[in-house]
Design an enzyme around this catalytic site. Structure first.
Site, PDB file in Angstrom:
ATOM      1  N   CYS A 194       0.872  -1.187   0.000  1.00  0.00           N
ATOM      2  CA  CYS A 194       0.000   0.000   0.000  1.00  0.00           C
ATOM      3  C   CYS A 194       0.897   1.221   0.000  1.00  0.00           C
ATOM      4  O   CYS A 194       1.941   1.232   0.659  1.00  0.00           O
ATOM      5  CB  CYS A 194      -0.904  -0.029   1.239  1.00  0.00           C
ATOM      6  SG  CYS A 194      -1.967   1.417   1.387  1.00  0.00           S
ATOM      7  N   GLU A 228       2.310  -4.535  -5.330  1.00  0.00           N
ATOM      8  CA  GLU A 228       1.188  -5.478  -5.304  1.00  0.00           C
ATOM      9  C   GLU A 228       0.039  -4.955  -6.138  1.00  0.00           C
ATOM     10  O   GLU A 228      -0.250  -3.760  -6.138  1.00  0.00           O
ATOM     11  CB  GLU A 228       0.754  -5.695  -3.847  1.00  0.00           C
ATOM     12  CG  GLU A 228      -0.308  -6.748  -3.648  1.00  0.00           C
ATOM     13  CD  GLU A 228      -0.605  -6.973  -2.170  1.00  0.00           C
ATOM     14  OE1 GLU A 228      -1.763  -7.324  -1.866  1.00  0.00           O
ATOM     15  OE2 GLU A 228       0.300  -6.794  -1.345  1.00  0.00           O
TER      16      GLU A 228
END
Length: 245
Positions: A194, A228
């Site tokens: 994140c 990610e």
């Protein structure tokens, strides 16, 4: 004694007028001391009671807020800034129903993040914070991030992650600029789980600096890393811009 022609009644009147003026000045001074009046950017004045002697820089940033849930934090005050939130974040009921959240940018914790300062240049620092050792701080950081990230799903399960928190220092402490997190052991070699730049620091190069830092960490670890998926909308824009350079 020189006779001035003043009458006792005149002197009494002058004394009453002077006393009245002093009382009025004291009253106005007291009102100014108990009320901080701040001017909002772009127009009228907004009154806000605060212990801060300087006006907050109020920023209304473009973004479509989600209407998810009956209770939602519509705005938050973080340090000198008042920010409109963009998305729903699952804060406890007693906070969510307030509509406006007042958050200390340091507690997240003292005057700088917990953990180890692993980078410093001028007034910019990066702290490595272990989600297991500093669980409350990292949970608060994730809840804060959810107010500005649509696809974020990690809030409380922070122990498997490391958080890299970028700050800007002045004489009052280290102010949160942004952060990225990554798994301690990623089988797919993700170097970012994140990433967020706080709205008041966007479009100043900090997002690219965070991305660059994540790749430098992968280089130190002798790994080939990548972020990610899926990336958030803003994350995708930032990475595409970074990859083009």
């Amino acid at each position: 004694m020189e006779h001035t022609g003043a009458k006792p009644g005149d002197l009494q009147h002058d004394r009453s007028r002077v006393v009245g003026e002093k009382k009025e000045k004291r009253k106005k001074k007291k009102e100014r001391g108990s009320n901080n009046t701040f001017s909002a950017l772009g127009g009228g004045a907004e009154r806000m009671r605060t212990g801060c002697p300087r006006p907050p820089e109020k920023m209304r940033l473009a973004g479509q807020a989600s209407s998810e849930g009956g209770n939602m934090i519509k705005s938050m005050v973080l340090g000198r800034y008042e920010l409109d939130t963009w998305y729903h974040s699952p804060y406890p009921e007693e906070y969510a129903r307030l509509g406006k959240l007042y958050m200390c940018e340091f507690c997240l914790k003292p005057s700088h993040p917990p953990g180890d300062e692993i980078y410093r240049k001028a007034n910019i620092s990066v702290f490595e914070v272990d989600g297991k050792k500093n669980k409350i701080y990292c949970q608060n950081l994730c809840l804060l991030a959810k107010l500005f990230l649509d696809h974020k799903t990690l809030y409380y399960d922070v122990e498997p992650f490391l958080f890299y928190v970028m700050t800007e220092a002045d004489n009052t402490g280290c102010h949160l600029v942004g952060y990225f997190s990554k798994e301690k052991n990623s089988f797919l070699n993700y170097n970012v789980s994140c990433i967020l730049t706080m709205p008041q620091y966007m479009r100043q190069g900090y997002g690219k600096m965070l991305i660059d830092f994540s790749y430098l960490l992968s280089k130190v670890e002798e790994k080939v890393g990548s972020p990610e998926r899926p990336l958030s909308d803003l994350g995708l824009i930032s990475y595409r811009s970074y990859w083009k350079e």
